[in-house]
Motif scaffolding. Sequence first.
Motif, PDB file in Angstrom:
ATOM      1  N   VAL A 253      -3.072  -2.981  -9.995  1.00 46.53           N
ATOM      2  CA  VAL A 253      -3.117  -2.076  -9.282  1.00 46.53           C
ATOM      3  C   VAL A 253      -5.478  -2.365  -8.299  1.00 46.53           C
ATOM      4  O   VAL A 253      -5.241  -2.336  -9.180  1.00 46.53           O
TER       5      VAL A 253
ATOM      6  N   GLY B 285      -0.600   4.355  -4.486  1.00 43.81           N
ATOM      7  CA  GLY B 285      -0.173   3.728  -5.048  1.00 43.81           C
ATOM      8  C   GLY B 285      -0.010   3.207  -6.490  1.00 43.81           C
ATOM      9  O   GLY B 285       0.570   2.311  -6.726  1.00 43.81           O
TER      10      GLY B 285
ATOM     11  N   GLU C 260      -4.560   1.083  -3.648  1.00 42.70           N
ATOM     12  CA  GLU C 260      -3.856   2.348  -5.108  1.00 42.70           C
ATOM     13  C   GLU C 260      -4.194   3.765  -3.409  1.00 42.70           C
ATOM     14  O   GLU C 260      -2.995   4.788  -4.150  1.00 42.70           O
ATOM     15  N   GLY C 261      -4.334   3.229  -2.706  1.00 38.09           N
ATOM     16  CA  GLY C 261      -3.965   4.268  -1.210  1.00 38.09           C
ATOM     17  C   GLY C 261      -4.743   5.664  -1.780  1.00 38.09           C
ATOM     18  O   GLY C 261      -4.083   6.669  -1.607  1.00 38.09           O
TER      19      GLY C 261
ATOM     20  N   ASP D 122      -8.747   0.292  -2.603  1.00 40.35           N
ATOM     21  CA  ASP D 122      -8.766   0.428  -1.209  1.00 40.35           C
ATOM     22  C   ASP D 122     -10.024  -1.259  -0.815  1.00 40.35           C
ATOM     23  O   ASP D 122      -9.207  -1.457   0.188  1.00 40.35           O
TER      24      ASP D 122
ATOM     25  N   THR E 235       2.965   4.617  -1.901  1.00 38.46           N
ATOM     26  CA  THR E 235       4.392   4.508  -1.719  1.00 38.46           C
ATOM     27  C   THR E 235       5.807   4.462  -0.864  1.00 38.46           C
ATOM     28  O   THR E 235       5.628   4.701  -0.299  1.00 38.46           O
TER      29      THR E 235
ATOM     30  N   VAL F 168      -1.183  -3.756  -5.512  1.00 33.08           N
ATOM     31  CA  VAL F 168      -0.492  -3.074  -4.995  1.00 33.08           C
ATOM     32  C   VAL F 168      -2.528  -2.195  -4.805  1.00 33.08           C
ATOM     33  O   VAL F 168      -2.798  -1.838  -5.786  1.00 33.08           O
TER      34      VAL F 168
ATOM     35  N   LEU G 184       0.616  -1.218   0.042  1.00 33.94           N
ATOM     36  CA  LEU G 184      -0.063   0.032  -0.290  1.00 33.94           C
ATOM     37  C   LEU G 184       0.585   1.416  -0.126  1.00 33.94           C
ATOM     38  O   LEU G 184       2.200   0.839   0.830  1.00 33.94           O
TER      39      LEU G 184
END
Length: 348
Positions: free
Chosen positions: A263, A247, A240-241, A266, A216, A238, A214
């Motif tokens: 990706v 992300g 995206e946050g 969340d 960067t 990953v 999660l």
Amino acid sequence: MPDVHALVNDGVIKLKKRKIEGSKATAKLTAELLRSVISQQRIPHTNQAGALIDAIKAVGEQLIAANPVELAVGNIVRRVLHIIREEDLSLTTAAIGGLSLAAASDDEDDLERDHPALSAAAIAAAARSTLRPPSLQTLIEDMPSSAAVPHASSSGGDSEEKSKSADKNSRSRKLKHNVIEAVNELLQDIATCHEQIAEQAVEHIHQNEVILTLGTSGTVIEFLCAAKEKKRSFRVFVAEGAPRYQGHILAKELVARGLQTTVITDSAVFAMISRVNMVIVGAHAVMANGGVIAPVGLNMVALAAQRHAVPFVVLAGIHKVCLHCNLVQLQSAGSFSGNRLQDYCLHN
């Protein structure tokens, strides 16, 4: 050599205007500034470590106030203060040990002549005395001048005073030299923290595993890429946050370096977590009790990993370890909010 006050003011401005961001960059800047302060600080003959500590505290308060959100600044300031105290203690212990051994060697002949069996015991007792307060150095410094042995001539007294002054100057130079060397080692650790952490990648990531992350983080990027370089084949999901969507930045970097990356939103984390072998994330700071300050959404990922018994790994350099953290100050700075953060940091 540039003026230390100008260097400190320039560093404060960079931190205030966010010209330098990220824990690693701010930690490096802080250590370099403190090294400059130490190298140019004038040290008195007495209480040398105290003078250095006062100077570092004054500069450290300015740097911390310039950007209280960057916790690495305060971590490095406390680390340098610890270095000064340790080096001063080391020099003091060595000096006391030298005086004790010298006294023991001077009296060794008399002890062997009068009490041959006690000479080794006397030397051992002198060595043990260096570990117990009050110290021999303190006793010598506090000794009144009337108790000193009378000198044969005034010239002899002058030479002894010059010798004492030279010894104090030598000790002050040695203290500064040792502290600067230790700060240089700290800078080296900061510069190579990603590589040192990445060396352990093959011990955690195995063939055909699925990794979830999660946000960067440069540490996470180097960690995953180090595993790929060791011919480990794995896939990375990953989150995206949102709302900053960091992300996406991480995913682009991983794809550019040849990793299989997907990706996800969340909201899909809980649905995907059962397929994941390990969660690997970075952190803004690691608290003394094991809690972490990290990007929005990490608490949700941690709870999902706990629910499905998925290993959860946090990657962080030594400069991110916070023994002290004022959460109220962080919330007032605007980057962290809510009681959830405080509860998580204090109880997890």
